[in-house]
Design a protein around this motif. Structure first.
Motif, PDB file in Angstrom:
ATOM      1  N   ARG A  18       0.841  -1.196   0.000  1.00 36.32           N
ATOM      2  CA  ARG A  18       0.000   0.000   0.000  1.00 36.32           C
ATOM      3  C   ARG A  18       0.881   1.252   0.000  1.00 36.32           C
ATOM      4  NH1 ARG A  18      -1.311   3.961   2.663  1.00 36.32           N
ATOM      5  NH2 ARG A  18      -0.208   3.399   4.536  1.00 36.32           N
ATOM      6  N   GLN A  19       1.940   1.240   0.811  1.00 35.21           N
ATOM      7  CA  GLN A  19       2.849   2.384   0.862  1.00 35.21           C
ATOM      8  C   GLN A  19       3.576   2.568  -0.460  1.00 35.21           C
ATOM      9  OE1 GLN A  19       5.384   1.516   4.188  1.00 35.21           O
ATOM     10  NE2 GLN A  19       3.859   2.159   5.703  1.00 35.21           N
ATOM     11  N   ARG A  20       4.009   1.473  -1.074  1.00 34.72           N
ATOM     12  CA  ARG A  20       4.702   1.556  -2.372  1.00 34.72           C
ATOM     13  C   ARG A  20       3.771   2.109  -3.447  1.00 34.72           C
ATOM     14  NH1 ARG A  20       9.716   1.776  -1.250  1.00 34.72           N
ATOM     15  NH2 ARG A  20      10.652   0.688  -2.960  1.00 34.72           N
ATOM     16  N   LYS A  21       2.544   1.609  -3.466  1.00 35.08           N
ATOM     17  CA  LYS A  21       1.566   2.064  -4.448  1.00 35.08           C
ATOM     18  C   LYS A  21       1.316   3.566  -4.286  1.00 35.08           C
ATOM     19  CE  LYS A  21      -3.056   0.934  -6.083  1.00 35.08           C
ATOM     20  NZ  LYS A  21      -4.220   0.058  -5.905  1.00 35.08           N
ATOM     21  N   GLU A  22       1.172   4.018  -3.047  1.00 33.09           N
ATOM     22  CA  GLU A  22       0.954   5.441  -2.778  1.00 33.09           C
ATOM     23  C   GLU A  22       2.171   6.275  -3.190  1.00 33.09           C
ATOM     24  OE1 GLU A  22      -0.849   9.003  -1.380  1.00 33.09           O
ATOM     25  OE2 GLU A  22      -1.596   7.079  -2.095  1.00 33.09           O
ATOM     26  N   GLY A  23       3.375   5.784  -2.901  1.00 36.64           N
ATOM     27  CA  GLY A  23       4.592   6.497  -3.289  1.00 36.64           C
ATOM     28  C   GLY A  23       4.705   6.660  -4.797  1.00 36.64           C
ATOM     29  N   PHE A  24       4.480   5.572  -5.524  1.00 38.93           N
ATOM     30  CA  PHE A  24       4.546   5.653  -6.985  1.00 38.93           C
ATOM     31  C   PHE A  24       3.419   6.511  -7.548  1.00 38.93           C
ATOM     32  CE2 PHE A  24       7.360   1.918  -6.765  1.00 38.93           C
ATOM     33  CZ  PHE A  24       8.363   2.357  -7.628  1.00 38.93           C
ATOM     34  N   ARG A  25       2.239   6.501  -6.911  1.00 40.82           N
ATOM     35  CA  ARG A  25       1.134   7.345  -7.357  1.00 40.82           C
ATOM     36  C   ARG A  25       1.503   8.822  -7.229  1.00 40.82           C
ATOM     37  NH1 ARG A  25      -2.528  10.541  -5.706  1.00 40.82           N
ATOM     38  NH2 ARG A  25      -2.027  10.310  -3.517  1.00 40.82           N
ATOM     39  N   LEU A  26       2.142   9.192  -6.129  1.00 42.65           N
ATOM     40  CA  LEU A  26       2.550  10.583  -5.930  1.00 42.65           C
ATOM     41  C   LEU A  26       3.609  11.009  -6.943  1.00 42.65           C
ATOM     42  CD1 LEU A  26       2.708  10.681  -2.034  1.00 42.65           C
ATOM     43  CD2 LEU A  26       0.985  11.737  -3.507  1.00 42.65           C
ATOM     44  N   ILE A  27       4.543  10.119  -7.241  1.00 44.82           N
ATOM     45  CA  ILE A  27       5.581  10.428  -8.229  1.00 44.82           C
ATOM     46  C   ILE A  27       4.959  10.585  -9.605  1.00 44.82           C
ATOM     47  CG2 ILE A  27       7.609   9.502  -9.417  1.00 44.82           C
ATOM     48  CD1 ILE A  27       8.309   8.153  -6.672  1.00 44.82           C
ATOM     49  N   TYR A  28       4.040   9.697  -9.957  1.00 44.64           N
ATOM     50  CA  TYR A  28       3.377   9.776 -11.252  1.00 44.64           C
ATOM     51  C   TYR A  28       2.542  11.052 -11.357  1.00 44.64           C
ATOM     52  CZ  TYR A  28       0.584   8.414 -15.284  1.00 44.64           C
ATOM     53  OH  TYR A  28      -0.033   8.390 -16.501  1.00 44.64           O
ATOM     54  N   ALA A  29       1.891  11.441 -10.273  1.00 38.30           N
ATOM     55  CA  ALA A  29       1.104  12.687 -10.274  1.00 38.30           C
ATOM     56  C   ALA A  29       2.012  13.889 -10.509  1.00 38.30           C
ATOM     57  CB  ALA A  29       0.338  12.837  -8.967  1.00 38.30           C
ATOM     58  N   ALA A  30       3.197  13.880  -9.928  1.00 39.52           N
ATOM     59  CA  ALA A  30       4.143  14.974 -10.138  1.00 39.52           C
ATOM     60  C   ALA A  30       4.656  14.987 -11.575  1.00 39.52           C
ATOM     61  CB  ALA A  30       5.305  14.864  -9.157  1.00 39.52           C
ATOM     62  N   GLU A  31       4.893  13.808 -12.153  1.00 37.93           N
ATOM     63  CA  GLU A  31       5.324  13.737 -13.549  1.00 37.93           C
ATOM     64  C   GLU A  31       4.243  14.274 -14.485  1.00 37.93           C
ATOM     65  OE1 GLU A  31       6.233   9.598 -13.796  1.00 37.93           O
ATOM     66  OE2 GLU A  31       8.305   9.877 -13.133  1.00 37.93           O
ATOM     67  N   ARG A  32       2.978  13.938 -14.196  1.00 36.24           N
ATOM     68  CA  ARG A  32       1.875  14.462 -15.007  1.00 36.24           C
ATOM     69  C   ARG A  32       1.762  15.975 -14.856  1.00 36.24           C
ATOM     70  NH1 ARG A  32      -1.378  10.453 -12.575  1.00 36.24           N
ATOM     71  NH2 ARG A  32      -2.552  12.172 -11.690  1.00 36.24           N
ATOM     72  N   ALA A  33       1.940  16.482 -13.634  1.00 36.42           N
ATOM     73  CA  ALA A  33       1.879  17.920 -13.399  1.00 36.42           C
ATOM     74  C   ALA A  33       3.015  18.631 -14.138  1.00 36.42           C
ATOM     75  CB  ALA A  33       1.939  18.219 -11.903  1.00 36.42           C
ATOM     76  N   ALA A  34       4.194  18.029 -14.175  1.00 38.02           N
ATOM     77  CA  ALA A  34       5.326  18.613 -14.899  1.00 38.02           C
ATOM     78  C   ALA A  34       5.044  18.649 -16.395  1.00 38.02           C
ATOM     79  CB  ALA A  34       6.602  17.829 -14.616  1.00 38.02           C
TER      80      ALA A  34
END
Length: 114
Positions: A18-34
């Protein structure tokens, strides 16, 4: 002597994944925002004034979204550890100080040249 923080990982636990999934979700959200930040228009059409001239409005939404995404990553230890493992110190043009500090603990963060 080097002091290292030893982390025990239980790769079979649901909490770990669950923690890994959340971490990768946050990174992906930042990549999309960039990516949105790269293609977003600088100004938006805000209508016309009484002379018929266009009222330009600064498009600050993508910048706010990117700031929020980077702040969310900094607040998530798992996301920071993933980026440290990947040695990614920035997303887009935004540096992630928590990752830089983890990779260069003797550096102590950014210094203002002035």
């Amino acid at each position: 002597m080097t002091n290292r923080k030893i982390i025990t990982i239980d790769g079979g636990s649901a909490e770990y994944w669950r923690q890994r999934k959340e971490g990768f979700r946050l990174i992906y959200a930042a990549e999309r925002a960039a990516k949105r930040l790269e293609t977003a228009p600088m100004y938006l059409h805000g209508g016309y004034d009484e002379d018929g001239d266009v009222i330009a409005i600064e498009n600050l939404g993508p910048y706010d979204d990117m700031d929020d995404a980077i702040r969310a990553i900094k607040g998530n230890e798992t996301a920071v550890s993933i980026l440290v493992a990947q040695r990614r110190t920035q997303i887009g043009n935004y540096p992630i100080n928590a990752v830089i500090d983890a990779l260069l603990p003797e550096h102590g963060g950014f210094e203002d040249p002035d």
